[in-house]
Design a protein around this motif. Sequence first.
Motif, mmCIF file in Angstrom:
data_model
loop_
_atom_site.group_PDB
_atom_site.id
_atom_site.type_symbol
_atom_site.label_atom_id
_atom_site.label_comp_id
_atom_site.label_asym_id
_atom_site.label_seq_id
_atom_site.Cartn_x
_atom_site.Cartn_y
_atom_site.Cartn_z
ATOM 1 N N MET A 302 0.845 -1.195 0.000
ATOM 2 C CA MET A 302 0.000 0.000 0.000
ATOM 3 C C MET A 302 0.876 1.240 0.000
ATOM 4 N N GLU A 304 0.349 5.493 0.639
ATOM 5 C CA GLU A 304 -0.576 6.530 1.109
ATOM 6 C C GLU A 304 -0.152 7.882 0.550
ATOM 7 N N TYR A 322 -7.028 11.349 1.946
ATOM 8 C CA TYR A 322 -5.979 10.366 1.703
ATOM 9 C C TYR A 322 -6.406 9.441 0.568
ATOM 10 N N TRP A 324 -5.210 5.732 -0.996
ATOM 11 C CA TRP A 324 -4.379 4.555 -0.771
ATOM 12 C C TRP A 324 -4.334 3.728 -2.057
ATOM 13 N N GLN A 326 -3.302 0.279 -3.617
ATOM 14 C CA GLN A 326 -3.074 -1.096 -3.163
ATOM 15 C C GLN A 326 -2.601 -1.956 -4.321
#
Length: 328
Positions: A302, A304, A322, A324, A326
Amino acid sequence: MSERHAIPLLSNLETAPQPGELPITIEAFHVALQAEREKVLAELRPTLEREITEHVTVQIERTVAAQVEAHRQALEASFDQRVAAGVAQKVQEILEQWRLSRHRMFGPSSESHQGELFNEVEALADQAAGTEDEHEGEPAPVQDKARPKRGHRRALPPELPRVQIEIDVPEEERQCACGTPMVRIGEDVSEQLDIIPMQVRVIRTVRPRYACPKGDQAPVQQPAPAQILPRSNFSAGFLAMMAVVKYVDGLPLARFEKVMARHHVDIPRQSMARAMIKLAQALQPLHNLARDTLLEAPVIYMDETTVQVLKEPGRSPTAKSYMWVQRG
């Protein structure tokens, strides 16, 4: 009983009956003693009350002062802890801002390298000085699929389609001086990587309708082909191209709008943005399947990243959001 209070009592006793007179009775003596006691208590009561009041006041002041001091010390300790925590947090924020400012000033960034777009060719050529270019030099044998030897450029991918251009010797020049026709004994083959510029076209779908001249039956017509975005004049190929350009190549829609304008096609970036949102909604089931497969993996990577989202319901435009990313 003090000495000064004993004198009146003795004076009363001195008036006791003399011999020959009747002795004072016990009851009268008791009454006199009780009166004297009350008199002494009345005289001592103000003093005792004052001393007791002073003693109690001193004790209360000491107790209150001790409690106030303990409460003050507790407040100071709590205040010191809050101040220390606040100072530590402020120092951390200052250090982060300092690191960020140094990174913006001296670190590499996409904006700082925009000025190098004009001299990118010279800069990359200088970096590659002393090394051999895999796309220059003697051509590698076409049949050899292995990595070419040093000094030969790398063979082009065999899966790419080939357009063969044959440059043959004119027939009149294929006659030997002795009069014998020449025969083909070999050939030299070279390959170059070619690219066809982006072709912008319009797919025109025509669906004829048929009806009985007498009107005995309803007209017939083939149904329209399924589209990712119904009632949109963007084809699936155009939507795929737009998504790859924006999210894979990192090209903003404003620049893609200029690319399309260079091909004499005027498409506002707002229209492309709305089409991109609808495309994401249409592809949501595929995204859910891909995410389910991702969550089944033993390890997920991940990343951020903080972003600023405008016009987000229930949140200020300056709020930090935010994102993320993945990957399995």
